[in-house]
Scaffold this motif. Structure first.
Motif, PDB file in Angstrom:
ATOM      1  N   GLN A  10       0.832  -1.198   0.000  1.00 27.22           N
ATOM      2  CA  GLN A  10       0.000   0.000   0.000  1.00 27.22           C
ATOM      3  C   GLN A  10       0.870   1.254   0.000  1.00 27.22           C
ATOM      4  N   THR A  11       1.950   1.227   0.762  1.00 27.44           N
ATOM      5  CA  THR A  11       2.859   2.376   0.795  1.00 27.44           C
ATOM      6  C   THR A  11       3.457   2.635  -0.584  1.00 27.44           C
ATOM      7  N   GLU A  12       3.907   1.574  -1.251  1.00 23.71           N
ATOM      8  CA  GLU A  12       4.500   1.728  -2.577  1.00 23.71           C
ATOM      9  C   GLU A  12       3.475   2.262  -3.576  1.00 23.71           C
ATOM     10  N   ALA A  13       2.260   1.749  -3.513  1.00 24.53           N
ATOM     11  CA  ALA A  13       1.228   2.219  -4.426  1.00 24.53           C
ATOM     12  C   ALA A  13       0.892   3.687  -4.181  1.00 24.53           C
ATOM     13  N   THR A  14       0.882   4.087  -2.909  1.00 25.74           N
ATOM     14  CA  THR A  14       0.633   5.485  -2.568  1.00 25.74           C
ATOM     15  C   THR A  14       1.758   6.375  -3.090  1.00 25.74           C
ATOM     16  N   LEU A  15       2.996   5.888  -3.007  1.00 25.67           N
ATOM     17  CA  LEU A  15       4.134   6.646  -3.544  1.00 25.67           C
ATOM     18  C   LEU A  15       4.028   6.787  -5.057  1.00 25.67           C
ATOM     19  N   ALA A  16       3.465   5.781  -5.715  1.00 30.16           N
ATOM     20  CA  ALA A  16       3.246   5.886  -7.161  1.00 30.16           C
ATOM     21  C   ALA A  16       2.271   7.025  -7.467  1.00 30.16           C
ATOM     22  N   VAL A  17       1.204   7.113  -6.684  1.00 31.13           N
ATOM     23  CA  VAL A  17       0.247   8.205  -6.857  1.00 31.13           C
ATOM     24  C   VAL A  17       0.924   9.550  -6.631  1.00 31.13           C
ATOM     25  N   ASP A  18       1.772   9.634  -5.612  1.00 28.49           N
ATOM     26  CA  ASP A  18       2.498  10.877  -5.339  1.00 28.49           C
ATOM     27  C   ASP A  18       3.386  11.269  -6.519  1.00 28.49           C
ATOM     28  N   ALA A  19       4.023  10.265  -7.141  1.00 27.75           N
ATOM     29  CA  ALA A  19       4.869  10.541  -8.306  1.00 27.75           C
ATOM     30  C   ALA A  19       4.039  11.105  -9.445  1.00 27.75           C
ATOM     31  N   TYR A  20       2.844  10.574  -9.640  1.00 32.05           N
ATOM     32  CA  TYR A  20       1.972  11.101 -10.685  1.00 32.05           C
ATOM     33  C   TYR A  20       1.494  12.509 -10.356  1.00 32.05           C
ATOM     34  N   ARG A  21       1.267  12.783  -9.084  1.00 35.74           N
ATOM     35  CA  ARG A  21       0.878  14.148  -8.689  1.00 35.74           C
ATOM     36  C   ARG A  21       1.990  15.136  -9.062  1.00 35.74           C
ATOM     37  N   ARG A  22       3.221  14.753  -8.822  1.00 36.40           N
ATOM     38  CA  ARG A  22       4.346  15.620  -9.169  1.00 36.40           C
ATOM     39  C   ARG A  22       4.454  15.775 -10.680  1.00 36.40           C
ATOM     40  N   LEU A  23       4.143  14.715 -11.404  1.00 38.84           N
ATOM     41  CA  LEU A  23       4.155  14.791 -12.857  1.00 38.84           C
ATOM     42  C   LEU A  23       3.050  15.718 -13.361  1.00 38.84           C
ATOM     43  N   VAL A  24       1.880  15.640 -12.746  1.00 41.89           N
ATOM     44  CA  VAL A  24       0.775  16.521 -13.118  1.00 41.89           C
ATOM     45  C   VAL A  24       1.142  17.978 -12.870  1.00 41.89           C
ATOM     46  N   ALA A  25       1.881  18.241 -11.798  1.00 38.02           N
ATOM     47  CA  ALA A  25       2.300  19.616 -11.512  1.00 38.02           C
ATOM     48  C   ALA A  25       3.193  20.158 -12.623  1.00 38.02           C
ATOM     49  N   LEU A  26       3.971  19.276 -13.246  1.00 42.62           N
ATOM     50  CA  LEU A  26       4.836  19.694 -14.357  1.00 42.62           C
ATOM     51  C   LEU A  26       4.070  19.813 -15.668  1.00 42.62           C
ATOM     52  N   GLN A  27       3.063  18.938 -15.850  1.00 43.70           N
ATOM     53  CA  GLN A  27       2.324  18.893 -17.110  1.00 43.70           C
ATOM     54  C   GLN A  27       0.814  18.902 -16.838  1.00 43.70           C
ATOM     55  N   PRO A  28       0.293  19.993 -16.289  1.00 41.97           N
ATOM     56  CA  PRO A  28      -1.122  20.018 -15.894  1.00 41.97           C
ATOM     57  C   PRO A  28      -2.096  19.926 -17.062  1.00 41.97           C
ATOM     58  N   ASN A  29      -1.653  20.252 -18.269  1.00 42.02           N
ATOM     59  CA  ASN A  29      -2.546  20.241 -19.422  1.00 42.02           C
ATOM     60  C   ASN A  29      -2.389  19.000 -20.297  1.00 42.02           C
ATOM     61  N   ASP A  30      -1.696  17.999 -19.793  1.00 41.08           N
ATOM     62  CA  ASP A  30      -1.532  16.755 -20.519  1.00 41.08           C
ATOM     63  C   ASP A  30      -2.637  15.786 -20.064  1.00 41.08           C
ATOM     64  N   PRO A  31      -3.613  15.498 -20.920  1.00 43.53           N
ATOM     65  CA  PRO A  31      -4.714  14.625 -20.487  1.00 43.53           C
ATOM     66  C   PRO A  31      -4.259  13.220 -20.145  1.00 43.53           C
ATOM     67  N   ASN A  32      -3.217  12.738 -20.832  1.00 45.98           N
ATOM     68  CA  ASN A  32      -2.753  11.389 -20.555  1.00 45.98           C
ATOM     69  C   ASN A  32      -2.182  11.261 -19.151  1.00 45.98           C
ATOM     70  N   VAL A  33      -1.517  12.308 -18.685  1.00 42.02           N
ATOM     71  CA  VAL A  33      -0.980  12.312 -17.331  1.00 42.02           C
ATOM     72  C   VAL A  33      -2.122  12.290 -16.315  1.00 42.02           C
ATOM     73  N   GLN A  34      -3.160  13.057 -16.588  1.00 40.58           N
ATOM     74  CA  GLN A  34      -4.332  13.048 -15.706  1.00 40.58           C
ATOM     75  C   GLN A  34      -4.958  11.658 -15.649  1.00 40.58           C
ATOM     76  N   LEU A  35      -4.997  10.978 -16.790  1.00 34.34           N
ATOM     77  CA  LEU A  35      -5.567   9.643 -16.834  1.00 34.34           C
ATOM     78  C   LEU A  35      -4.742   8.658 -16.014  1.00 34.34           C
ATOM     79  N   GLU A  36      -3.425   8.753 -16.131  1.00 34.02           N
ATOM     80  CA  GLU A  36      -2.549   7.861 -15.377  1.00 34.02           C
ATOM     81  C   GLU A  36      -2.688   8.090 -13.881  1.00 34.02           C
ATOM     82  N   LEU A  37      -2.765   9.360 -13.483  1.00 40.46           N
ATOM     83  CA  LEU A  37      -2.967   9.675 -12.059  1.00 40.46           C
ATOM     84  C   LEU A  37      -4.294   9.108 -11.578  1.00 40.46           C
ATOM     85  N   ALA A  38      -5.337   9.270 -12.364  1.00 38.75           N
ATOM     86  CA  ALA A  38      -6.657   8.781 -11.964  1.00 38.75           C
ATOM     87  C   ALA A  38      -6.661   7.262 -11.799  1.00 38.75           C
TER      88      ALA A  38
END
Length: 249
Positions: free
Chosen positions: A173-201
């Motif tokens: 669970q910790t590792e999976a949560t860290l994966a979500v955190d990594a995607y959040r940081r990616l979204v901060a860099l590319q907020p207008n990339d729909p594919n990044v939003q999909l991966e985070l979701a």
């Protein structure tokens, strides 16, 4: 939460958990044309390249070079050393925090590590069933209500297995949560990339973070309303909103 509920289910649920992470992230395909989570799994491991020893020497010679640490992380991942690969990749990100591909790769490594720990939990269950098979069957219960056929060895085996399983699932669970955190940081860099939003979701939904999943799915639809995945995303949103409403009600 997704992981704690598994502790109360039968052993076959651990197989389902592995399948969820192995297959669940490719439900939508590749979203709006970028690299999806499924591509991370398909593209990781099995390829030839520089060795761990040679890339480690490069990091020693050029400790401030983010590419040297990226190469080292790749070599470690190829060798199956996911934990150290994560450490090396985090060093690369610290040196070059604007590297969007590194965040995506980091998320994939955390998901791989989560799957590894889920497998550890499953193996612990199988081992306990093999060493203490009598615990899997109904035992004679005397008039006092206590198990008249209690096996201290089997009890000890199951107690040890329970600790291993719980620790492994907590790590997963910790590792999976860290994966979500990594995607959040990616979204901060590319907020207008729909594919990044999909991966985070997708990642957030799998770990039971419904609020993050809903927000990311909604943003995906705003950015790419005509994407081929939009219909499936709307279905997922309906389900998540229903779950959220039931929980709050």
């Amino acid at each position: 939460m997704f992981f704690p509920r598994l502790r109360r289910h039968a052993k076959w649920m651990f197989v389902l958990l592995a399948l969820v992470f192995g297959l669940g992230f490719v439900v939508f395909g590749v979203g709006a044309g970028g690299t999806g989570v499924g591509d991370i799994f398909r593209g990781s491991g099995g390829s030839s390249g520089p060795s761990v020893s040679s890339t480690r020497k490069e990091t020693e010679q050029r400790p401030k070079d983010p590419q040297a640490w990226r190469d080292y992380a790749t070599a470690l991942e190829t060798e199956g050393n996911t934990a150290e690969a994560i450490t090396a990749l985090n060093t690369a990100i610290d040196l070059r925090p604007s590297d969007s591909n590194a965040y995506r790769e980091l998320a994939g490594l955390h998901l791989t590590r989560a799957t590894e720990r889920q497998r550890d939990a499953q193996l612990a269950q199988v081992r306990a069933a093999f060493l203490a098979p009598s615990q899997g069957f109904a035992s004679f219960v005397g008039s006092s209500g206590q198990n008249a056929l209690s096996d201290p060895v089997a009890t000890a085996v199951n107690a040890e297995a329970s600790q291993v399983v719980n620790a492994a699932l907590q790590d997963a669970q910790t590792e999976a949560t860290l994966a979500v955190d990594a995607y959040r940081r990616l979204v901060a860099l590319q907020p207008n990339d729909p594919n990044v939003q999909l991966e985070l979701a997708q990642a957030a939904q799998q770990v039971g973070d419904g609020a993050t999943a809903i927000a990311a799915y909604e943003q995906f639809l705003k950015l790419a309303p005509d994407d081929p995945s939009a219909a499936v995303v709307r279905q997922q949103l309906k389900q998540l909103r229903g779950t959220a409403a039931a929980a709050s009600g």
